[in-house]
Scaffold this active site. Structure first.
Site, PDB file in Angstrom:
ATOM      1  N   LEU A  15       0.831  -1.207   0.000  1.00 46.44           N
ATOM      2  CA  LEU A  15       0.000   0.000   0.000  1.00 46.44           C
ATOM      3  C   LEU A  15       0.872   1.265   0.000  1.00 46.44           C
ATOM      4  CD1 LEU A  15      -2.824  -0.993   2.515  1.00 46.44           C
ATOM      5  CD2 LEU A  15      -2.804  -1.162   0.035  1.00 46.44           C
ATOM      6  N   SER A  16       2.179   1.084  -0.090  1.00 46.32           N
ATOM      7  CA  SER A  16       3.079   2.244  -0.080  1.00 46.32           C
ATOM      8  C   SER A  16       2.746   3.259  -1.180  1.00 46.32           C
ATOM      9  CB  SER A  16       4.531   1.792  -0.216  1.00 46.32           C
ATOM     10  OG  SER A  16       4.919   1.105   0.944  1.00 46.32           O
ATOM     11  N   LYS A  65      15.351  -6.895   2.131  1.00 48.27           N
ATOM     12  CA  LYS A  65      15.877  -5.875   3.056  1.00 48.27           C
ATOM     13  C   LYS A  65      17.351  -6.089   3.430  1.00 48.27           C
ATOM     14  CE  LYS A  65      11.474  -4.484   4.885  1.00 48.27           C
ATOM     15  NZ  LYS A  65      10.655  -4.089   6.008  1.00 48.27           N
ATOM     16  N   GLY A 127      12.008 -13.181  10.619  1.00 48.86           N
ATOM     17  CA  GLY A 127      12.172 -12.724   9.239  1.00 48.86           C
ATOM     18  C   GLY A 127      12.714 -11.307   9.160  1.00 48.86           C
ATOM     19  N   GLY A 128      12.597 -10.733   7.942  1.00 49.08           N
ATOM     20  CA  GLY A 128      13.217  -9.456   7.610  1.00 49.08           C
ATOM     21  C   GLY A 128      13.040  -8.306   8.580  1.00 49.08           C
ATOM     22  N   THR A 151      11.631 -21.963  12.633  1.00 51.75           N
ATOM     23  CA  THR A 151      12.981 -22.440  12.326  1.00 51.75           C
ATOM     24  C   THR A 151      13.927 -21.802  13.342  1.00 51.75           C
ATOM     25  OG1 THR A 151      12.326 -22.397  10.012  1.00 51.75           O
ATOM     26  CG2 THR A 151      14.682 -22.664  10.461  1.00 51.75           C
ATOM     27  N   LYS A 154      17.155 -19.632  12.709  1.00 54.13           N
ATOM     28  CA  LYS A 154      17.050 -18.232  12.268  1.00 54.13           C
ATOM     29  C   LYS A 154      16.954 -17.284  13.462  1.00 54.13           C
ATOM     30  CE  LYS A 154      14.405 -17.228   8.579  1.00 54.13           C
ATOM     31  NZ  LYS A 154      13.209 -17.449   7.714  1.00 54.13           N
ATOM     32  N   TYR A 211      -1.216  -5.406   8.945  1.00 52.09           N
ATOM     33  CA  TYR A 211      -2.319  -4.443   9.056  1.00 52.09           C
ATOM     34  C   TYR A 211      -3.418  -4.732   8.034  1.00 52.09           C
ATOM     35  CZ  TYR A 211       0.261  -2.359   5.224  1.00 52.09           C
ATOM     36  OH  TYR A 211       0.923  -2.176   4.043  1.00 52.09           O
TER      37      TYR A 211
HETATM   38  P1  ATR Z   1      11.735 -14.114   5.418  1.00 51.74           P
HETATM   39  O1  ATR Z   1      11.795 -15.248   6.408  1.00 51.74           O
HETATM   40  O2  ATR Z   1      12.039 -14.518   4.005  1.00 51.74           O
HETATM   41  O3  ATR Z   1      12.443 -12.878   5.851  1.00 51.74           O
HETATM   42  P2  ATR Z   1       9.296 -12.980   6.299  1.00 51.74           P
HETATM   43  O4  ATR Z   1       7.955 -12.853   5.641  1.00 51.74           O
HETATM   44  O5  ATR Z   1       9.957 -11.742   6.757  1.00 51.74           O
HETATM   45  O6  ATR Z   1      10.193 -13.755   5.285  1.00 51.74           O
HETATM   46  O7  ATR Z   1       9.209 -13.965   7.518  1.00 51.74           O
HETATM   47  C1  ATR Z   1       8.249 -14.913   7.635  1.00 51.74           C
HETATM   48  C2  ATR Z   1       8.234 -15.378   9.095  1.00 51.74           C
HETATM   49  O8  ATR Z   1       7.010 -16.047   9.360  1.00 51.74           O
HETATM   50  C3  ATR Z   1       9.349 -16.342   9.419  1.00 51.74           C
HETATM   51  O9  ATR Z   1       9.769 -16.117  10.743  1.00 51.74           O
HETATM   52  C4  ATR Z   1       8.641 -17.695   9.269  1.00 51.74           C
HETATM   53  O10 ATR Z   1       9.202 -18.731  10.022  1.00 51.74           O
HETATM   54  P3  ATR Z   1      10.395 -19.642   9.398  1.00 51.74           P
HETATM   55  O11 ATR Z   1      11.657 -18.838   9.608  1.00 51.74           O
HETATM   56  O12 ATR Z   1      10.368 -20.900  10.180  1.00 51.74           O
HETATM   57  O13 ATR Z   1      10.064 -19.833   7.948  1.00 51.74           O
HETATM   58  C5  ATR Z   1       7.294 -17.359   9.831  1.00 51.74           C
HETATM   59  N1  ATR Z   1       6.247 -18.268   9.375  1.00 51.74           N
HETATM   60  C6  ATR Z   1       5.642 -18.277   8.165  1.00 51.74           C
HETATM   61  N2  ATR Z   1       4.695 -19.251   8.118  1.00 51.74           N
HETATM   62  C7  ATR Z   1       4.712 -19.872   9.321  1.00 51.74           C
HETATM   63  C8  ATR Z   1       3.960 -20.947   9.917  1.00 51.74           C
HETATM   64  N3  ATR Z   1       2.987 -21.572   9.241  1.00 51.74           N
HETATM   65  N4  ATR Z   1       4.236 -21.314  11.189  1.00 51.74           N
HETATM   66  C9  ATR Z   1       5.204 -20.676  11.900  1.00 51.74           C
HETATM   67  N5  ATR Z   1       5.946 -19.641  11.391  1.00 51.74           N
HETATM   68  C10 ATR Z   1       5.706 -19.251  10.139  1.00 51.74           C
END
Ligand code: ATR
Length: 264
Positions: A15-16, A65, A127-128, A151, A154, A211
């Site tokens: 939406l930026s 990012k 994540g990011g 995971t 991470k 959001y």
């Molecule tokens: P990225 O990991 O590529 O930076 P992100 O959208 O910023 O992408 O991050 C997604 C986050 O949501 C991650 O922490 C991911 O967990 P994993 O590192 O294990 O992939 C988490 N995530 C997405 N779907 C999930 C699910 N069904 N259960 C638990 N965590 C989930």
């Protein structure tokens, strides 16, 4: 006419452009802001376009990012400490990467009137955007920051940047004052975080970075259990506002019209 972009993959949801183009018009700036889906192999061209002033600034979103960093000449302190860049601009011929997610989260959280000094923060996801959230809550003097990610490696990786971080196994819900959903669970309305919050008591803050949708199941559950909830809309608006100010030298207005503009 100046040209600005938000790049990511996927990018349709962003939406930026709506927000930036609204402020551009309001401030009578001769510019346009567009979204562009990109692949990493296109970064070289992108950077060249910034150097040649064909593009005047970019916002970066998932999953780039961190990946954009090697292509930049210089990072701001915040971008360097979080290894995360969401705003890029040219300054004296150098391409600078900055991070306005930190200030976005900080102001977004402050608007909830929650003082998080000496509070325990649980962050879900790694994540990011998570390094920015950790940076912001550290700055706001939280007493303890716990990260839990599906995971686990991470989450452990984040300890390389923030050594005093605590890690909780995915599935465990340690005691907290504020819980932040920084996972992508909830982007689809039906998504449910498989965590049991029923034993954490009431009057905590449930903050979702998402959001859109406005109220994820994570927030619904938090509310049902007697907690305060806040979505990521203000965080989004304030990160955009900080980027706008860097690029155009004007602080854009944030009022109810802006907040409604993003109601989908
Ligand atoms: P990225 O990991 O590529 O930076 P992100 O959208 O910023 O992408 O991050 C997604 C986050 O949501 C991650 O922490 C991911 O967990 P994993 O590192 O294990 O992939 C988490 N995530 C997405 N779907 C999930 C699910 N069904 N259960 C638990 N965590 C989930």
């Amino acid at each position: 006419m100046k040209k600005y972009l938000v790049i990511g993959n996927p990018i349709e949801h962003s939406l930026s452009p709506i927000l930036h183009n609204y402020w551009i018009k309001e401030n009578e700036i001769n510019a346009i802001y567009e979204k562009k889906k990109l692949e990493e192999h296109e970064f070289d061209d992108l950077i060249l376009n910034i150097k040649n002033k064909k593009i005047d600034g970019i916002n970066i979103t998932v999953p780039f990012k961190k990946k954009i960093i090697p292509y930049l000449d210089k990072l701001s302190d915040e971008a360097s400490k979080t290894q995360s860049v969401n705003t890029v601009y040219l300054d004296k011929g150098k391409i600078i990467g900055h991070n306005t997610d930190i200030i976005g989260f900080e102001i977004g959280l402050k608007k909830t009137n929650h003082n998080i000094k000496d509070k325990k923060i649980l962050i879900l996801g790694a994540g990011g955007v998570v390094s920015s959230i950790i940076y912001a809550v550290k700055k706001m003097k939280a007493s303890e920051i716990i990260v839990s990610n599906r995971t686990q490696s991470k989450a452990e990786n984040l300890k390389k940047i923030f050594s005093d971080l605590k890690i909780a196994k995915w599935g465990e819900v340690p005691d907290f004052d504020v819980v932040v959903n920084a996972t992508s669970i909830g982007l689809n309305v039906k998504d449910i975080i498989d965590l049991d919050f029923s034993k954490i008591g009431k009057n905590k803050l449930f903050f979702d970075v998402i959001y859109n949708p406005k109220e994820t199941n994570f927030l619904k559950i938090g509310k049902k259990l007697g907690n305060i909830t806040e979505n990521g809309k203000l965080m989004f608006i304030y990160q955009a506002s900080a980027a706008f100010e860097i690029w155009h030298g004007v602080k854009p207005k944030i009022n109810d019209d802006i907040i409604k503009l993003l109601d989908l």
